[in-house]
Structure formats: structure tokens, C-alpha cells
Scaffold this active site. Structure first.
Site, PDB file in Angstrom:
ATOM      1  N   HIS A   1      -7.984  -4.880  -1.474  1.00  0.00           N
ATOM      2  CA  HIS A   1      -6.718  -4.306  -1.052  1.00  0.00           C
ATOM      3  C   HIS A   1      -6.035  -5.176   0.008  1.00  0.00           C
ATOM      4  O   HIS A   1      -4.813  -5.190   0.129  1.00  0.00           O
ATOM      5  CB  HIS A   1      -6.948  -2.892  -0.513  1.00  0.00           C
TER       6      HIS A   1
ATOM      7  N   ASP B   1      -8.236  -5.353  -6.090  1.00  0.00           N
ATOM      8  CA  ASP B   1      -8.038  -4.126  -5.313  1.00  0.00           C
ATOM      9  C   ASP B   1      -8.811  -2.990  -5.988  1.00  0.00           C
ATOM     10  O   ASP B   1      -8.621  -2.711  -7.166  1.00  0.00           O
ATOM     11  CB  ASP B   1      -6.539  -3.801  -5.261  1.00  0.00           C
TER      12      ASP B   1
ATOM     13  N   SER C   1       0.839  -1.201   0.000  1.00  0.00           N
ATOM     14  CA  SER C   1       0.000   0.000   0.000  1.00  0.00           C
ATOM     15  C   SER C   1       0.883   1.263   0.000  1.00  0.00           C
ATOM     16  O   SER C   1       1.700   1.431  -0.900  1.00  0.00           O
ATOM     17  CB  SER C   1      -0.944  -0.067   1.206  1.00  0.00           C
TER      18      SER C   1
END
Lengths: 339, 339
Positions: free
Chosen positions: B314, B285, B129
Site C-alpha cells: 500500500h 497492495d 488511499s
């Protein structure tokens, strides 16, 4: 001098127990009902939309041609024109407006169509988004009456992910203390409405839409921030917060099987939709993904899966924002009506 | 008796012009730096995560095995342990905390790695991320030092859609009047934090995750609402709002090319990443879609596109939430380290 009419339904007993007294259904019609009364199309509205927001799909030369069809656009309960938090007198006003289901909506529309117009058959019911939810309900509740349905960018039952998306929208609006549990009076919760709009912005259009900068290149906004303020905040700010929350509840609780006919059996309810159906998701819709439409089609006896090939996300289906997609939907409605 | 250490960077001049005085970088290490100083791995943290939130990928028998590698987890500026709104003294405290870019972060980490440890080469930089964003920065800013990178579920530049998603998160948090433009003192904006959490919930996991009810069946929550309250609200409520907003700004403005080396030329910056790279998006995602990773890989000289086959959205990439995906990422890191 409004451009619509109102049908008085009297006192309506709702699915969840309340009675909506002196219930009003606002609607607009196009074209003329023929003597056989077999040329009517019902075209319900979407989340926060009003009848004029549906008109992009109606017109001479289009599938929904008023020269041929009698098109009825009923306003959803809660949308500010039909009975809503904003126009219902005490004691059911504002946040006390009762819980209204999509089933309640479609039963009210059925009364308009049958009682007011004497219509017994419908060549087509169609609608975008929550209009699609109502379209599915028409098919499941009145299978003997509805010949065809074309729900686009919507579902027969609100998915769990869709419920979560809407929880985010609701939380943003109600985080504003000015909302005041719905008792905001004449001072609207502007900050919450703007926050809700910004939350919605990421969901309404697809990743590819933003990647390709269609907000600038096609819609003509001058920057991303301009799009967020002008298009999105500008869209929600004029709307009544209690109306938005009432319709949001209707959406989250939408389910064609949640009634005494099907008692929660979604597959049974889908199986009862005998109408010829084009189920048309947007290929990149983030909250009505095509997979959910495929499930529906698999359990409907006369349905075809017709994804709209578009990167406009949920807006592939309306409200006329994407010209190429308008043509696609219009052509598919033409095809379906010819079947 | 903390489990981490702190490196004093002194006064740091930031990209956007402010000076972060007496800047602190909190970090934790695992394993031992070998005499050649060529076995170090840098593994930056993610949005609101702290070093212990990264430990799921570190351990005996894993790719990141402390018996073999010296693993450094630097805490991102703004995350509450490194210099942050919540721990910086007046006058740069709270909402006055300066704008910190991912480039600022990685330059600070580079000083830790080189000044403190005397490291001149890194076999691997990896992260999830926003950790992936920092990983891309390592590759672009220090190509001669970084042998391999494995950014997962992240991007080299925050996409426009990702900016919009984050605008929704920010708007929900800041719609709470208790936020008070950041001057909330000891009374945290709990309503805004809860709203932010609910907005995040729809984005963090995929439509399919919710459709398959993995919140119940795999994660063991008792209902969807329980998942929203316990997992999501419980995640954000303990965090400081100004810290969250500072890191959100860092995220939205993440761009490996936004510096004097590349002057906004993203393709040039990607082309400069000579490290062997596995770019690993989550297949589902919603805010780092695989298409963005494919673009990056197409412009990187030694990169491979390695999507994580998962419906965890995600969270395919962390923080250890999905055991099957943990194994996939770990195996790919092993593969990459062997190349």
C-alpha cells in the site's frame, strides 16, 4: 471414551532449555501397520487443529486410504490434546508452559513412530499449514527415513511477513485485559479471542474469495457479518488462549535449520531434504505466498513446485473447506505416492 | 500559529441523518489561484493523515507545482483538524460523533472550493488511499467540474475483503477495555492502539517488502521489532481512538454509488466519471489489489489502468515513504495533466 490414544514420552528436554515433564503425545491412527512396517504415513496437525480436523484427507478411495496405509495423525504440542498449557500440571501450566519448537514436536513424533511402532521408513509425511512446517522438519531431520514429503500451504521457515501477521493476531488477543498475562483462570478472554478471529478473517481467505462472495455462495453464510461471527469467532472462542499463544510461538519460531544439524543455514537444511517432494502452496495464500515455496524448491534436490490453483487463499489446503481443492491435493498425493 | 485555515460550513446535514453543527473544514493551500480560476487541484487526505502528510507530492518542479497550480488539501472529517470526535463539542463529541460518509466529505469540500474560492472547474483531483476514495467521489458527484482524476492505491467502493481487514483493525483497538466504548477521556487506550498498529503492519507493506528486508535496508530500522514499535506503534499511538474509528467507518462505508444520484448502481456511477482518469493501484497492495482497479477502469469511459510497479504494498502510493514510487506517481500525474 476418546477416539485417540496417548504416548507417554516421559521427561522431554526441549530445544530452548526447559524440560516438559511427563510429556504426552496424543495421536490417532487409521488402517493397519503391515508386517514389513513400511506403509506408515505421518500427517501432523495445524495451528489449533486437532487430529479429527485432519480426517478430511483420509478415507477409502483417497490417496490416504486406510486399506493400504497406516496413517498416524500426531497432535501438535500445545493443541490441547498433546501436552499443552491447558492440560499440564503446575508449575508448567498456563502461561508458564515452555517454549516448544517444531523441531521438538517432530522429535517427539519420531519417538512415537520408532519406539511405539518400530517403524524405520515412511513412504510419506504430509500436512497443511503448521502441519507443513512439521512435514519439512521430518524431511530435514530424518532424511534417511522419509521417502516423500508433501507440505501444503506452509513453509520450512516462518517468513518475516508471516511473523508480522502473527504479531497482529497475538496483539489482538492480548489487548484484552481479561487475558491477564495468561492468568485468566476460568474466565476466558472472549473479547480478545473474538478480536483475534476478526484479524485472522482477512488473512485466511483471499481478496478474490471475498470478492466472489464464496462465504455466502459456497459456504452458505447469510451475510459477511454472519461469516465473521459464526465461522471465525465461532472457531476461536472455544479454544484456550494460552494454547493458542503457545502454538503461535511455535509457528513464529519455525525453522528447519534452527538446530545443531544445520545451525541456521536454511539452504543447507533444504538441500538435505532428499525425499521426493511436492511443495504445494495455495496460489492465493496471503501468509504462505507461492514465492516462498519456489525458494524452497530451488534449494531442495528432489522437489517439485505444485501450486494449488485456487482463490480460497490459505484454505485451499484445508481443512476440507473447499471441495475442489480437496480433490486437487488428494490427486497430487496419489501422484507423489506413485513415484 | 497553525499552518492551515478553516472554513466554516455551518450546520451540515449528513447522508446518514445526523446534523454536524458548526462543521469546520480545515485545509491548506499552495500556490495562487489564477484570475480565470482554472488552475486548482484538490488533493484530499488519507486514513488518519493530515494535510502536512500530503505535502510530499507538492513542490517546485513536481507535477503539483505551486508555481503553476493552486493546490488545495482539505482535511478529511474525523482526522482531528476538520470536525472530528476529538474536537466537536458536546453532545456530538467522542463516540457520539455522527457517521460521516466520503460523499459527505466531498460535498463539504465542494462547498469550500465553490463558495470560498469561486472555482468552477478543476484540472485535477488526486489522492492516496482514502484520498483516492474521495477522488473517485469527486469524479462521480461532479463530472462536469472535474477534468481529470488520479486516484492511487484506493477504490471507488470499499471491497468486502477490505471491510474484513478493517474489522480486524477495529477489533484489535476495541479489545482494549481502556477504550471503554469510546469514553476513555484523557486515558487513551494505548494497548489497543498498539495492537491496531501491529495488525496494520502486516497489511501496509507486501510480503516481498518484508522478504527483502526493506524495513531494515531502506527504511533503516534496526530490527523487525524496532520497525513494529517505532514505525507502526509510533504512528498510531499519538492519534485519537474515536477519530480513528470514525474514519474507519467512513472507509468501510465508502461507495461512490451510495447516494441519490446512483442508488447503489456502482457501474452506473463509474460510467458517469467522464474525467480523464489514471487509476493507479500499487501492484502489491494487499487491501486495494489491482484487480479491483481493473474492474473500475473497465466501467469508466476515459480511464487508464496504471499500476505502480513496486513491492512497497500500500505504501507504493505514499506518504513519500518509497522514493522510487514517489517519482513514478509524480511522473504519471505530469503525464495526465498534459493530456
Amino acid at each position: 471414551m476418546s477416539d485417540y490414544q496417548t504416548y507417554d514420552l516421559g521427561d522431554v528436554r526441549l530445544q530452548r532449555g526447559a524440560t516438559l515433564r511427563a510429556c504426552k503425545l496424543a495421536y490417532k491412527t487409521f488402517g493397519t501397520l503391515n508386517p514389513a512396517k513400511d506403509n506408515a504415513i505421518v500427517y501432523p496437525t495445524w495451528y489449533s487443529g486437532q487430529h479429527y480436523d485432519n480426517e478430511w484427507l483420509v478415507g477409502p478411495g483417497k490417496a490416504l486410504d486406510p486399506a493400504r496405509y497406516f496413517i498416524i495423525i500426531p497432535n501438535m504440542l500445545g493443541n490441547g490434546l498433546s501436552s499443552s498449557p491447558s492440560n499440564t500440571p503446575e508449575p508448567y501450566d498456563g502461561p508458564r508452559f515452555p517454549q516448544v519448537t517444531a523441531c521438538d514436536n517432530v522429535r517427539a513424533q519420531h519417538r512415537l513412530v520408532t519406539e511405539k511402532f518400530g517403524i524405520r521408513t515412511l513412504p510419506l509425511v504430509t500436512g497443511w499449514s503448521m502441519g507443513a512446517l512439521q512435514t519439512f522438519h521430518w524431511g530435514a531431520l530424518y532424511p534417511d527415513m522419509v521417502q516423500r514429503i508433501a507440505p501444503f500451504c506452509g513453509s520450512a521457515k516462518c517468513s518475516r511477513h508471516n511473523v508480522v501477521f502473527l504479531e497482529g493476531v497475538k496483539a489482538a488477543l492480548t489487548a484484552d485485559a481479561a487475558w491477564n498475562e495468561g492468568w485468566y483462570g476460568s474466565a476466558k478472554p472472549a473479547r480478545g479471542l473474538r478480536a483475534m478471529a476478526r484479524v485472522y478473517a482477512g488473512w485466511g481467505f483471499s481478496q478474490a474469495f471475498y470478492r466472489e462472495e464464496l462465504d455466502l455462495k459456497t459456504l452458505g453464510y447469510s451475510s459477511l457479518e454472519d461469516f465473521l461471527v459464526s465461522f471465525w469467532e465461532g472457531f476461536f472462542l472455544p479454544k484456550d488462549a494460552n494454547n493458542l499463544l503457545a502454538m503461535l510461538w511455535t509457528w513464529q519460531n519455525g525453522d528447519i535449520s534452527d538446530n545443531e544439524l544445520y545451525r541456521g543455514d536454511l539452504k543447507k537444511a533444504l538441500g538435505a531434504i532428499t525425499a521426493k517432494a511436492y511443495v504445494m502452496p495455495g496460489a492465493t495464500d496471503l501468509y504462505f505466498p507461492p514465492e516462498d515455496s519456489q525458494f524452497e524448491v530451488a534449494h531442495m534436490p528432489n522437489a517439485t513446485f505444485v501450486p494449488i490453483p485456487s482463490i480460497w487463499g490459505h484454505f485451499a489446503g484445508g481443512p476440507g473447506t473447499s471441495p475442489k481443492d480437496v480433490d486437487f491435493v488428494d490427486q497430487k498425493l496419489r501422484d507423489l505416492l506413485a513415484r
